[in-house]
Design an enzyme around this catalytic site. Structure first.
Site, short mmCIF file in Angstrom:
data_model
loop_
_atom_site.label_atom_id
_atom_site.label_comp_id
_atom_site.label_asym_id
_atom_site.label_seq_id
_atom_site.Cartn_x
_atom_site.Cartn_y
_atom_site.Cartn_z
N CYS A 171 38.54 41.73 32.36
CA CYS A 171 38.20 41.11 31.20
C CYS A 171 39.34 39.94 30.62
CB CYS A 171 37.74 42.03 30.27
SG CYS A 171 36.52 43.11 30.59
N HIS B 188 37.22 39.48 22.10
CA HIS B 188 36.47 40.03 23.39
C HIS B 188 35.25 40.78 22.88
CE1 HIS B 188 35.41 41.49 27.24
NE2 HIS B 188 35.98 42.76 27.14
N ASN C 155 28.88 42.65 27.33
CA ASN C 155 30.09 42.17 27.78
C ASN C 155 30.03 41.41 28.98
OD1 ASN C 155 32.65 42.45 28.60
ND2 ASN C 155 33.03 44.57 28.27
#
Ligand code: COA
Length: 327
Positions: free
Chosen positions: A113, A254, A284
């Site tokens: 990520c 995030h 996500n």
């Protein structure tokens, strides 16, 4: 010293929208559980036969158009992804060919990520060393490839999509990337990992199971580690620049779970109206979350010239980072 500056952004995601009911019909979960525990209402997922580059190329073209430069002017393409079209060539080289960026060196950074934030760090350092450079930083995933569709613990959390940003040397001493930080803790890698497909569990082994190529996660531990790491990364870049939380115009964290985002805002003591959230529409998207959110924030008028914007991320590795930008 020269600062690097983002002069154009773009983002994109596959058109297919899967809402929470799609999952509730296929596994033991519910819209209510997913919304309460994660804030996610829907996510985009590639169609069968669609590739990562099919939706990442338009994001890159939008970023170049926004920056007002041609692909041939790029010196470097840095891509945060783990789900490019092929293992080799890299996602960077695939995009380089599709864009016609024939003068660019292209490569991927493998930081899960955190890939886009790691990529921004790389671009910033190269531009500081050579201010003539023009760099395209990309982050995006077709993470639907890595989902175990029988596992409710992970299947509902992720989505496909991403974005890109063009960086050049700033023409002002004030504006641009003010500070960056990155961190890793490989000791805790097992908390969020894809165990199969590498040399430890090769596809050729007799006991190989496709599920080894999907995301395995200890959700509660990741939740705690994500909060701690993003908080300390944010505090570090603020301290490095002598900036206080009151000076921050917008935090772009995030987008993994609304509860993590709210927890981070609470720890930093920053009101949620100064925190950008789009996790409810995308889930996500791993390395895609920050460039997707940054592009939406810019297009939605949430960022103006002179604003202080704080980006922060956390992901598998474990990896994390933060970037403070004066827009
Ligand atoms: N639907 C219904 N129930 C579910 C479920 C789902 N989709 N997923 C898990 N559950 C169940 C669990 O099995 C557990 O049941 P049990 O108590 O009978 O064992 C219960 O819900 C609670 O699980 P728990 O893990 O405590 O939930 P949580 O509040 O921690 O939320 C996550 C789970 C995964 C949403 C949360 O931990 C999280 O977001 N973690 C971080 C994820 C992340 O950011 N990953 C990527 C980092 S880049």
């Amino acid at each position: 010293m020269t600062k690097s500056r983002i002069i154009g952004t773009g983002s994109n995601a596959p058109e297919r929208v899967l809402d929470n009911h799609y999952f509730a019909e296929r596994m033991d979960t519910s819209d209510e559980w997913i919304v309460q525990r994660t804030g996610i209402r829907e996510r985009r997922m590639a169609e069968v036969g669609q590739k990562w580059s099919d939706f990442m190329l338009p994001a890159c073209n939008k970023a170049l158009e926004d920056a007002g430069i041609e692909a041939s002017e790029l010196d470097m393409i840095v891509v945060g992804t783990q789900t490019a079209d092929t293992m080799m060539p890299s996602g960077g080289c695939t995009l380089q060919s599709l864009l016609g960026a024939k003068n660019a060196a292209a490569f991927d950074v493998t930081a899960a990520c955190s890939g886009f934030i790691y990529g921004l760090n790389v671009a910033d350092r190269f531009i500081k060393a050579d201010p003539s450079m023009k760099v395209l930083v990309v982050g995006g995933e077709q993470i639907s490839q890595r989902i175990d569709w029988d596992n409710r613990n992970t299947a509902v959390l992720f989505g496909d999509g991403g974005g890109a940003a063009v960086l050049v040397a700033s023409d002002s001493e004030e504006r641009g990337i003010l500070a960056t930080t990155m961190g890793s803790n490989g000791d805790l890698g097992h908390l969020l990992h894809v165990p199969g497909g590498g040399s430890a569990k090769p596809r050729r082994s007799d006991d190989y199971d496709q599920v080894l190529e999907t995301i395995h996660m200890d959700g509660r531990s990741i939740f705690k580690n994500a909060l701690k790491a993003m908080e300390s990364a944010c505090v570090k870049v603020l301290c490095d620049c002598g900036v206080t939380k009151e000076d921050i115009s917008l935090v772009i964290p995030h987008q993994a779970n609304l509860r993590i985002i709210e927890g981070l805002a609470g720890r930093l003591d920053i009101d949620m109206d100064r925190v950008f959230v789009n996790v409810e529409r995308y889930g996500n998207t791993s390395a895609g979350t920050i460039p997707l959110a940054l592009d939406e924030a810019l297009r939605g008028g949430r960022i103006s010239e002179g604003d202080l914007v704080l980006l922060t991320v956390f992901g598998g590795g474990l990896t994390w980072g933060a970037v403070l930008i004066k827009w």
